[in-house]
Scaffold this active site. Structure first.
Site, mmCIF file in Angstrom:
data_model
loop_
_atom_site.group_PDB
_atom_site.id
_atom_site.type_symbol
_atom_site.label_atom_id
_atom_site.label_comp_id
_atom_site.label_asym_id
_atom_site.label_seq_id
_atom_site.Cartn_x
_atom_site.Cartn_y
_atom_site.Cartn_z
ATOM 1 C CG HIS A 3 -1.912 0.981 1.391
ATOM 2 N ND1 HIS A 3 -1.648 2.296 1.711
ATOM 3 C CD2 HIS A 3 -3.258 0.897 1.248
ATOM 4 C CE1 HIS A 3 -2.789 2.966 1.773
ATOM 5 N NE2 HIS A 3 -3.782 2.143 1.487
ATOM 6 C CG ASP A 38 0.764 -2.192 6.149
ATOM 7 O OD1 ASP A 38 -0.201 -2.421 6.900
ATOM 8 O OD2 ASP A 38 0.686 -1.470 5.140
ATOM 9 C CD GLN A 94 -6.650 -4.605 4.245
ATOM 10 O OE1 GLN A 94 -7.562 -5.312 4.667
ATOM 11 N NE2 GLN A 94 -6.867 -3.402 3.742
ATOM 12 C CE LYS A 132 -7.106 -0.151 6.236
ATOM 13 N NZ LYS A 132 -7.949 0.224 5.110
ATOM 14 C CB CYS A 190 -3.704 3.192 -1.640
ATOM 15 S SG CYS A 190 -4.904 4.483 -1.366
HETATM 16 N N1 PLP Z 1 -1.685 -0.577 4.690
HETATM 17 C C1 PLP Z 1 -2.587 -1.387 4.140
HETATM 18 C C2 PLP Z 1 -2.182 -2.787 3.736
HETATM 19 C C3 PLP Z 1 -3.890 -0.940 3.935
HETATM 20 O O1 PLP Z 1 -4.797 -1.741 3.361
HETATM 21 C C4 PLP Z 1 -4.220 0.383 4.338
HETATM 22 C C5 PLP Z 1 -5.575 0.922 4.080
HETATM 23 O O2 PLP Z 1 -6.258 0.517 3.159
HETATM 24 C C6 PLP Z 1 -3.239 1.176 4.921
HETATM 25 C C7 PLP Z 1 -1.983 0.659 5.090
HETATM 26 C C8 PLP Z 1 -3.539 2.561 5.397
HETATM 27 O O3 PLP Z 1 -4.408 2.513 6.478
HETATM 28 P P1 PLP Z 1 -4.986 3.874 7.105
HETATM 29 O O4 PLP Z 1 -5.601 4.616 5.957
HETATM 30 O O5 PLP Z 1 -5.996 3.393 8.099
HETATM 31 O O6 PLP Z 1 -3.845 4.594 7.714
#
Ligand code: PLP
Length: 424
Positions: A137, A214, A217, A240, A379
């Site tokens: 992401h 990260d 998910q 999430k 993203c």
């Molecule tokens: N990392 C991953 C794998 C994501 O799916 C997301 C959001 O879709 C993010 C980071 C960013 O999360 P946030 O927008 O809650 O900071």
């Protein structure tokens, strides 16, 4: 007649806790239009909230709300206790050794930026290397690109294999004595790929590199044990995992966090301030400048209670059933390409393309049928570059989804093909 399969959880019973899921959308009573039943399949973007989570925040605002500064008065002691209790819930949820290792942030994005700014600026030098992957992401790419610009750090990339999994066998060729960090996702937000976290961490450790996972998910969908992962940092978001927006977590190893300078400056993060200088406070407060998201932190604690009640193993097992159903339904449609790995390496995220139909047209037709999905690059532009497509349509599941909703997804995709597909 054979008995219906026993499910690891009862989605119908659980859905009763989620009022938002029971509505019909696009109703227009004046025209006698009853609307269509909502099927919320956009859980990779954000999840819905059970009454228990909403009520925990209502209770906070109606009964205990105050700023957190222990000892000032009764309500502030209540708020401080509630925030501390939520921190301990997160600690147990992650199997983290200490509650002070749990830093409340605004979400995954802020957690990763915290590490890039604090640890990266303090400990990286020109010529050092950071490994990220092709499936990240943007939240786990851009902060490292910014660090590379500030400090002259070199970024190296672990590629995606044609099988939809990370090319982990090539990782040793990217690692050397200049590697400071390997930052990677536990589950791809596009492909659903479950990455071998402990294996990647073990390889990074061999060259003395740190690891950041990260887990945006993964934490909501499967059991997390930071000690068995062996990693150094983990980032995830409350929204999430049936919790509120505006709150997330950075977990880090105590000695590492304790060696890092503050990220944001202000109230709450100091030990002592003079007119010309300050000394930073203890963990976790050093990284929590300003008034925290008090009600949201309490809501996150309630979300963790709810997830524990359902059971993370049951959630994961049930999502495997939903994902298999999506592969069966979408895989049977000519002209539909499902991206990502085979089922055994995949979480509850299914991105697909429909031949000759733009992903936003697919999403629009689905939307009119009440089915909420996401279309776009999610993203993850470099990942879409790798796949050779500008965008995809993504259905992402949670424990309150049903196989019937996935059948409706398949029917609506057929409708999109009929409406927009090339007529031969
Ligand atoms: N990392 C991953 C794998 C994501 O799916 C997301 C959001 O879709 C993010 C980071 C960013 O999360 P946030 O927008 O809650 O900071």
């Amino acid at each position: 007649m054979s008995a219906p399969p026993t499910l690891p959880l009862d989605p119908v019973l659980l859905r009763a806790d989620f009022p938002i899921l029971h509505q019909r959308v696009y109703a227009n009573p004046r025209r006698g239009n009853e609307g269509v039943r909502l099927a919320y399949l956009d859980n990779g973007a954000t999840t819905q909230h059970p009454r228990q989570v909403v009520q925990s925040m209502v209770d906070c605002y109606e009964r205990t709300y105050s700023n957190v500064h222990r000892g000032a008065h009764y309500l502030s002691a209540q708020s401080t206790d509630a925030v501390n209790a939520a921190r301990e819930k997160v600690q147990r949820f992650l199997n983290a050794p200490r509650a002070e290792e749990v830093i409340f942030t605004r979400g995954t994005t802020e957690s990763i930026n915290l590490v890039a700014r604090s640890w990266g600026d303090a400990f990286c030098q020109a010529g050092d290397e950071i490994v990220v992957t092709e499936i990240e992401h943007h939240a786990n790419l851009v902060p490292w690109q910014q660090l590379a610009e500030r400090k002259g750090v070199k970024l190296r990339h672990l590629r995606l294999g044609d099988d939809g999994q990370l090319d982990v066998p090539s990782l040793p060729s990217l690692l050397n004595e200049r590697t400071r960090l390997v930052a990677f996702t536990a589950v791809s937000n596009v492909l659903g790929t479950i990455t071998p976290v402990a294996e990647i961490v073990a390889q990074a450790k061999r060259v003395g590199a740190l690891t950041l996972v990260d887990a945006a998910q993964s934490v909501p969908h499967m059991r997390t044990d930071v000690q068995s992962w062996g990693c150094d940092f983990v980032a995830f978001s409350g929204h999430k995992m049936i919790g509120p927006t505006g709150v997330g977590v950075l977990w880090g190893r105590y000695d590492l966090l304790d060696s890092m300078p503050p990220f944001l400056g202000g109230g709450g993060m100091i030990d002592r301030v003079w007119l010309d200088r300050f000394t930073p406070g203890e963990l976790p407060h050093r990284f929590e400048a300003g008034t925290p998201a008090i009600a949201e932190i309490i809501g996150l604690g309630a979300a963790i209670d709810y997830l524990n009640h359902v059971g993370l193993d049951a959630i994961h097992a049930y999502e495997q059933i939903l994902t298999a159903k999506a592969h069966e339904v979408l895989g049977a449609l000519p002209g539909v390409t499902i991206w990502g790995p085979s089922l055994e390496h995949k979480a509850g995220i299914v991105s697909f393309s429909v031949a000759d139909v733009h992903p936003s047209d697919v999403a629009n037709v689905l939307d009119l049928a009440g089915i909420a999905v996401r279309a776009g690059h999610h993203c993850a532009m470099p990942l879409h570059d790798r796949l050779g497509i500008p965008a995809s349509t993504r259905a992402s599941f949670y424990f309150y989804n049903t196989t019937e909703e996935i059948e409706r997804l398949g029917e609506a995709v057929v409708r999109a093909q009929e409406m927009f597909g090339r007529k031969s």
